[in-house]
Design a protein around this motif. Structure first.
Motif, PDB file in Angstrom:
ATOM      1  N   LEU A 101       3.714  14.294 -15.376  1.00 30.13           N
ATOM      2  CA  LEU A 101       2.339  14.547 -15.798  1.00 30.13           C
ATOM      3  C   LEU A 101       1.390  13.508 -15.208  1.00 30.13           C
ATOM      4  O   LEU A 101       0.275  13.842 -14.790  1.00 30.13           O
ATOM      5  N   ALA A 102       1.832  12.254 -15.156  1.00 28.06           N
ATOM      6  CA  ALA A 102       0.994  11.211 -14.564  1.00 28.06           C
ATOM      7  C   ALA A 102       0.724  11.509 -13.092  1.00 28.06           C
ATOM      8  O   ALA A 102      -0.413  11.387 -12.611  1.00 28.06           O
ATOM      9  N   ILE A 103       1.762  11.908 -12.359  1.00 29.09           N
ATOM     10  CA  ILE A 103       1.588  12.237 -10.945  1.00 29.09           C
ATOM     11  C   ILE A 103       0.710  13.477 -10.789  1.00 29.09           C
ATOM     12  O   ILE A 103      -0.228  13.500  -9.986  1.00 29.09           O
ATOM     13  N   GLY A 104       0.999  14.517 -11.569  1.00 28.09           N
ATOM     14  CA  GLY A 104       0.244  15.760 -11.454  1.00 28.09           C
ATOM     15  C   GLY A 104      -1.229  15.587 -11.780  1.00 28.09           C
ATOM     16  O   GLY A 104      -2.097  16.131 -11.085  1.00 28.09           O
ATOM     17  N   GLU A 155       3.707  12.772   4.549  1.00 27.38           N
ATOM     18  CA  GLU A 155       2.653  11.939   3.974  1.00 27.38           C
ATOM     19  C   GLU A 155       3.142  11.158   2.752  1.00 27.38           C
ATOM     20  O   GLU A 155       2.758  10.001   2.560  1.00 27.38           O
ATOM     21  N   VAL A 156       3.981  11.770   1.938  1.00 27.17           N
ATOM     22  CA  VAL A 156       4.536  11.049   0.785  1.00 27.17           C
ATOM     23  C   VAL A 156       5.390   9.887   1.256  1.00 27.17           C
ATOM     24  O   VAL A 156       5.291   8.756   0.738  1.00 27.17           O
ATOM     25  N   MET A 157       6.231  10.123   2.247  1.00 25.82           N
ATOM     26  CA  MET A 157       7.134   9.075   2.717  1.00 25.82           C
ATOM     27  C   MET A 157       6.389   7.883   3.306  1.00 25.82           C
ATOM     28  O   MET A 157       6.902   6.766   3.307  1.00 25.82           O
ATOM     29  N   LYS A 158       5.182   8.085   3.781  1.00 25.35           N
ATOM     30  CA  LYS A 158       4.393   6.971   4.311  1.00 25.35           C
ATOM     31  C   LYS A 158       3.999   5.975   3.230  1.00 25.35           C
ATOM     32  O   LYS A 158       3.740   4.808   3.526  1.00 25.35           O
ATOM     33  N   LEU A 159       3.949   6.429   1.970  1.00 27.77           N
ATOM     34  CA  LEU A 159       3.298   5.630   0.933  1.00 27.77           C
ATOM     35  C   LEU A 159       4.196   5.150  -0.195  1.00 27.77           C
ATOM     36  O   LEU A 159       3.781   4.269  -0.964  1.00 27.77           O
ATOM     37  N   ILE A 160       5.411   5.691  -0.351  1.00 29.74           N
ATOM     38  CA  ILE A 160       6.113   5.427  -1.610  1.00 29.74           C
ATOM     39  C   ILE A 160       7.268   4.444  -1.505  1.00 29.74           C
ATOM     40  O   ILE A 160       7.852   4.085  -2.531  1.00 29.74           O
ATOM     41  N   ASP A 161       7.644   3.979  -0.322  1.00 29.16           N
ATOM     42  CA  ASP A 161       8.686   2.962  -0.173  1.00 29.16           C
ATOM     43  C   ASP A 161       9.983   3.378  -0.870  1.00 29.16           C
ATOM     44  O   ASP A 161      10.522   2.676  -1.718  1.00 29.16           O
ATOM     45  N   ASN A 193       0.062   6.204  -5.408  1.00 28.44           N
ATOM     46  CA  ASN A 193       0.504   6.415  -4.026  1.00 28.44           C
ATOM     47  C   ASN A 193       1.245   7.732  -3.867  1.00 28.44           C
ATOM     48  O   ASN A 193       1.079   8.437  -2.855  1.00 28.44           O
ATOM     49  N   VAL A 194       2.084   8.066  -4.832  1.00 25.24           N
ATOM     50  CA  VAL A 194       2.774   9.357  -4.800  1.00 25.24           C
ATOM     51  C   VAL A 194       1.755  10.496  -4.783  1.00 25.24           C
ATOM     52  O   VAL A 194       1.839  11.433  -3.979  1.00 25.24           O
ATOM     53  N   ALA A 195       0.782  10.405  -5.686  1.00 25.56           N
ATOM     54  CA  ALA A 195      -0.254  11.434  -5.755  1.00 25.56           C
ATOM     55  C   ALA A 195      -1.029  11.515  -4.443  1.00 25.56           C
ATOM     56  O   ALA A 195      -1.281  12.603  -3.912  1.00 25.56           O
ATOM     57  N   ARG A 196      -1.401  10.357  -3.914  1.00 22.86           N
ATOM     58  CA  ARG A 196      -2.166  10.330  -2.674  1.00 22.86           C
ATOM     59  C   ARG A 196      -1.372  10.943  -1.518  1.00 22.86           C
ATOM     60  O   ARG A 196      -1.914  11.677  -0.688  1.00 22.86           O
ATOM     61  N   GLY A 197      -0.067  10.649  -1.465  1.00 21.89           N
ATOM     62  CA  GLY A 197       0.761  11.240  -0.422  1.00 21.89           C
ATOM     63  C   GLY A 197       0.786  12.752  -0.507  1.00 21.89           C
ATOM     64  O   GLY A 197       0.662  13.452   0.517  1.00 21.89           O
ATOM     65  N   HIS A 198       0.948  13.288  -1.719  1.00 23.85           N
ATOM     66  CA  HIS A 198       0.924  14.744  -1.888  1.00 23.85           C
ATOM     67  C   HIS A 198      -0.419  15.323  -1.420  1.00 23.85           C
ATOM     68  O   HIS A 198      -0.457  16.340  -0.716  1.00 23.85           O
ATOM     69  N   VAL A 199      -1.508  14.681  -1.830  1.00 19.60           N
ATOM     70  CA  VAL A 199      -2.823  15.195  -1.469  1.00 19.60           C
ATOM     71  C   VAL A 199      -3.047  15.126   0.037  1.00 19.60           C
ATOM     72  O   VAL A 199      -3.587  16.066   0.639  1.00 19.60           O
ATOM     73  N   ASN A 200      -2.636  14.037   0.662  1.00 20.36           N
ATOM     74  CA  ASN A 200      -2.795  13.939   2.112  1.00 20.36           C
ATOM     75  C   ASN A 200      -2.040  15.056   2.824  1.00 20.36           C
ATOM     76  O   ASN A 200      -2.515  15.610   3.825  1.00 20.36           O
ATOM     77  N   GLY A 201      -0.852  15.386   2.312  1.00 15.74           N
ATOM     78  CA  GLY A 201      -0.103  16.492   2.884  1.00 15.74           C
ATOM     79  C   GLY A 201      -0.781  17.827   2.673  1.00 15.74           C
ATOM     80  O   GLY A 201      -0.824  18.678   3.570  1.00 15.74           O
ATOM     81  N   LEU A 202      -1.327  18.021   1.469  1.00 23.61           N
ATOM     82  CA  LEU A 202      -2.053  19.259   1.183  1.00 23.61           C
ATOM     83  C   LEU A 202      -3.295  19.380   2.055  1.00 23.61           C
ATOM     84  O   LEU A 202      -3.630  20.480   2.530  1.00 23.61           O
ATOM     85  N   GLU A 203      -3.972  18.277   2.275  1.00 23.52           N
ATOM     86  CA  GLU A 203      -5.162  18.299   3.139  1.00 23.52           C
ATOM     87  C   GLU A 203      -4.804  18.811   4.528  1.00 23.52           C
ATOM     88  O   GLU A 203      -5.493  19.674   5.081  1.00 23.52           O
TER      89      GLU A 203
END
Length: 249
Positions: free
Chosen positions: A29-32, A112-118, A164-174
């Protein structure tokens, strides 16, 4: 408008995987919610609907039926893993071509997720999951770390990692969906706070004023604590060319 359906896995009576003081339903829920907030506040052509915004449990059929009835253009299901592994992986329905719209979108999100989540990259996979099979639009399910792995779980407890997880998902969606950023500007939300740190609900009618404890503060980020949305507050004005928050005055 691009209609994006965000599905935080589990919820309510179904906590999902549990370990290391965490429940999957709260992490998802936090990520979503963070994905939703970024999409709504930063993109001019993204419309978002969530399967749940609190600690409830829509059935799998309710989730997919709701997305189908809404006419979603993309279905994104958020989960965290368990079972002794570590790292990130994502899924699409089996037998889809690597050139399919779904596979291309999944590849963008994955990269995009893999770029940000280590985290360890566990690869792009296929599965006959209900939310991938019964959706009438491209659908991707992501597994964001292993809750029963102490190193992964430590990251899940860090709100910066959640963002960062959220941002990675959004960057991929963009990339995948052709989302367009809003014009650069100054974006703030100001709320009246009970304390310097967290306040459990913003006063959306609050006006900017003297910045001092107990009066007006700026929302820096949001997070979910025990199923409730909390707002991290900090005094001062913030100007950014990549805004995350919108001014309410």
């Amino acid at each position: 408008m691009v209609k994006i359906y965000v599905d935080p896995g589990h919820g309510g009576s179904d906590p999902g995987a549990t370990a290391n003081g965490l429940q999957e339903k709260n992490v998802t829920l936090a990520i979503g919610a963070s994905i939703r907030d970024i999409l709504q506040l930063e993109y001019e052509n993204a419309e978002v609907r969530m399967s749940r915004t609190g600690d409830t449990f829509p059935s799998l059929s309710q989730r997919t039926n709701d997305a189908n009835a809404w006419g979603a253009d993309f279905f994104l299901s958020i989960h965290v893993n368990a079972g002794g592994g570590t790292g990130y992986e994502d899924y699409i329905y089996p037998s889809l071509s690597d050139r399919s719209e779904t596979a291309v979108a999944r590849a963008s999100i994955h990269e995009e997720v893999m770029k940000l989540i280590d985290m360890r990259d566990r690869g792009m996979k296929e599965a006959n999951f209900h939310v991938l099979r019964e959706t009438a639009m491209p659908a991707v399910l992501t597994e964001n770390g292993f809750i029963d792995n102490s190193a992964d779980a430590a990251k899940m407890k860090n709100n910066g990692w959640i963002q960062n997880v959220a941002r990675g998902h959004v960057n991929g969606l963009e990339r995948a969906l052709g989302l367009r950023k809003k014009a650069n500007s100054t974006f703030l939300i100001r709320v009246k706070a009970q304390s310097l740190y967290y306040y459990d609900a913003p006063d959306w009618d609050a006006r900017a004023g003297v910045v001092s404890q107990g009066e007006v503060f700026t929302v820096v980020e949001t997070l979910t604590v025990d199923g409730a949305t909390m707002y991290k507050l900090k005094s001062g004005n913030y100007i950014t060319a990549n805004p995350q928050y919108v001014e309410i005055v």
